[in-house]
Write a protein that holds these residues in place. Structure first.
Motif, short mmCIF file in Angstrom:
data_model
loop_
_atom_site.label_atom_id
_atom_site.label_comp_id
_atom_site.label_asym_id
_atom_site.label_seq_id
_atom_site.Cartn_x
_atom_site.Cartn_y
_atom_site.Cartn_z
N ARG A 70 70.28 77.71 61.06
CA ARG A 70 71.68 77.26 61.13
C ARG A 70 71.82 76.02 62.01
O ARG A 70 72.49 75.05 61.65
N ARG A 71 71.19 76.07 63.18
CA ARG A 71 71.28 74.95 64.14
C ARG A 71 70.73 73.66 63.52
O ARG A 71 71.33 72.59 63.67
N GLU A 72 69.61 73.76 62.83
CA GLU A 72 68.96 72.58 62.26
C GLU A 72 69.55 72.15 60.91
O GLU A 72 69.28 71.04 60.46
N GLY A 73 70.34 73.04 60.30
CA GLY A 73 70.87 72.72 58.98
C GLY A 73 69.82 72.81 57.89
O GLY A 73 69.83 72.03 56.93
N ARG A 138 70.16 70.27 54.92
CA ARG A 138 71.49 70.16 54.29
C ARG A 138 71.86 68.71 54.05
O ARG A 138 72.52 68.39 53.08
N GLY A 139 71.41 67.82 54.89
CA GLY A 139 71.70 66.40 54.73
C GLY A 139 70.79 65.71 53.73
O GLY A 139 70.95 64.53 53.46
N GLY A 140 69.84 66.45 53.18
CA GLY A 140 68.91 65.88 52.20
C GLY A 140 67.50 65.80 52.76
O GLY A 140 67.30 65.56 53.95
N GLY A 141 66.54 66.01 51.92
CA GLY A 141 65.13 65.93 52.30
C GLY A 141 64.51 67.28 52.58
O GLY A 141 65.20 68.28 52.77
N ARG A 142 63.20 67.27 52.61
CA ARG A 142 62.40 68.47 52.83
C ARG A 142 62.00 68.57 54.30
O ARG A 142 61.79 67.56 54.96
N VAL A 143 61.88 69.79 54.79
CA VAL A 143 61.42 70.05 56.15
C VAL A 143 59.91 70.29 56.09
O VAL A 143 59.47 71.25 55.44
N PRO A 144 59.11 69.45 56.74
CA PRO A 144 57.66 69.73 56.76
C PRO A 144 57.39 71.09 57.41
O PRO A 144 58.04 71.47 58.38
N THR A 145 56.43 71.81 56.87
CA THR A 145 56.13 73.14 57.38
C THR A 145 55.79 73.11 58.86
O THR A 145 56.19 74.00 59.62
N GLU A 146 55.09 72.08 59.30
CA GLU A 146 54.73 71.96 60.72
C GLU A 146 55.99 71.91 61.60
O GLU A 146 56.04 72.55 62.65
N GLU A 147 57.02 71.20 61.16
CA GLU A 147 58.28 71.12 61.90
C GLU A 147 58.99 72.47 61.91
O GLU A 147 59.52 72.89 62.94
N LEU A 148 59.00 73.16 60.77
CA LEU A 148 59.59 74.49 60.68
C LEU A 148 58.91 75.45 61.64
O LEU A 148 59.57 76.17 62.40
N LEU A 149 57.58 75.47 61.61
CA LEU A 149 56.83 76.39 62.47
C LEU A 149 57.06 76.09 63.95
O LEU A 149 57.24 76.99 64.76
#
Length: 187
Positions: A70-73, A138-149
């Motif tokens: 939620r915080r990161e969108g 939410r603003g567009g684009g993919r989140v790299p897995t490394e950033e998610l982790l």
């Protein structure tokens, strides 16, 4: 309606149920409801996929990942899934779905989800699925897995090597994606 009610129950009870590790196992309990059934009196094939969504939601809620998303969108999107059915589930039967992270690459997370009869998580296997998901902004684009982790307090290499058949399936899904891209008309 049945699914919205299940989602509401999962959400409202998540804090009272044991916390789980995002990279560990999450066992979610269910019971076959009348709306789950097809004309033959057993759980409809499509309902299994919807229940998988609920079980993944439970993992996100109970692992504490939901506030981060939620915080990161960010939000998850399933990009491929495969399921094998072994036995049927009938009205009123209790069952569990065990969700665990199999591994990841730079763009996708791979999960195993197993349906078992009973509420103890150790019953007879009914169906098994492998799901590939990625996270979008939410603003567009993919989140790299490394950033998610990193945002969820995890990182590094996957906890175990992918089973060879899952790695082959994952690679085949990439081939499908690349073929679709190549077939798109030039803009």
């Amino acid at each position: 309606m049945n699914l919205w009610l299940r989602l509401l129950v999962l959400t409202l009870t998540a804090r009272r149920r044991p916390r789980v590790d995002l990279l560990g196992e999450c066992v979610t309990r269910f019971r076959v409801a009348p709306g789950d059934l097809d004309a033959l009196g057993h759980v409809n094939n499509g309902r299994y996929l919807t229940v998988l969504d609920l079980a993944r939601t439970d993992l996100v809620l109970r692992s504490g990942t939901s506030p981060v998303l939620r915080r990161e969108g960010w939000y998850p999107v399933v990009t491929a899934e495969t399921i094998a059915f072994h036995r049927e589930l009938r009205l009123g039967q209790p069952y569990t779905v065990t969700t665990r992270t199999l591994g990841w690459d730079e763009r996708s997370v791979l999960l195993e989800q197993v349906f078992r009869r009973g509420h103890d998580g150790a019953g007879e296997v009914v169906a098994e699925a492998v799901v590939r998901a990625l996270f979008l902004r939410r603003g567009g684009g993919r989140v790299p897995t490394e950033e998610l982790l990193a945002a969820t307090g995890h990182g590094g290499a996957a906890p175990r090597p992918l089973p060879s058949w899952v790695a082959d399936w994952h690679e085949a899904q990439d081939g499908v994606r690349q073929r679709r891209r190549a077939e798109r008309p030039a803009a």
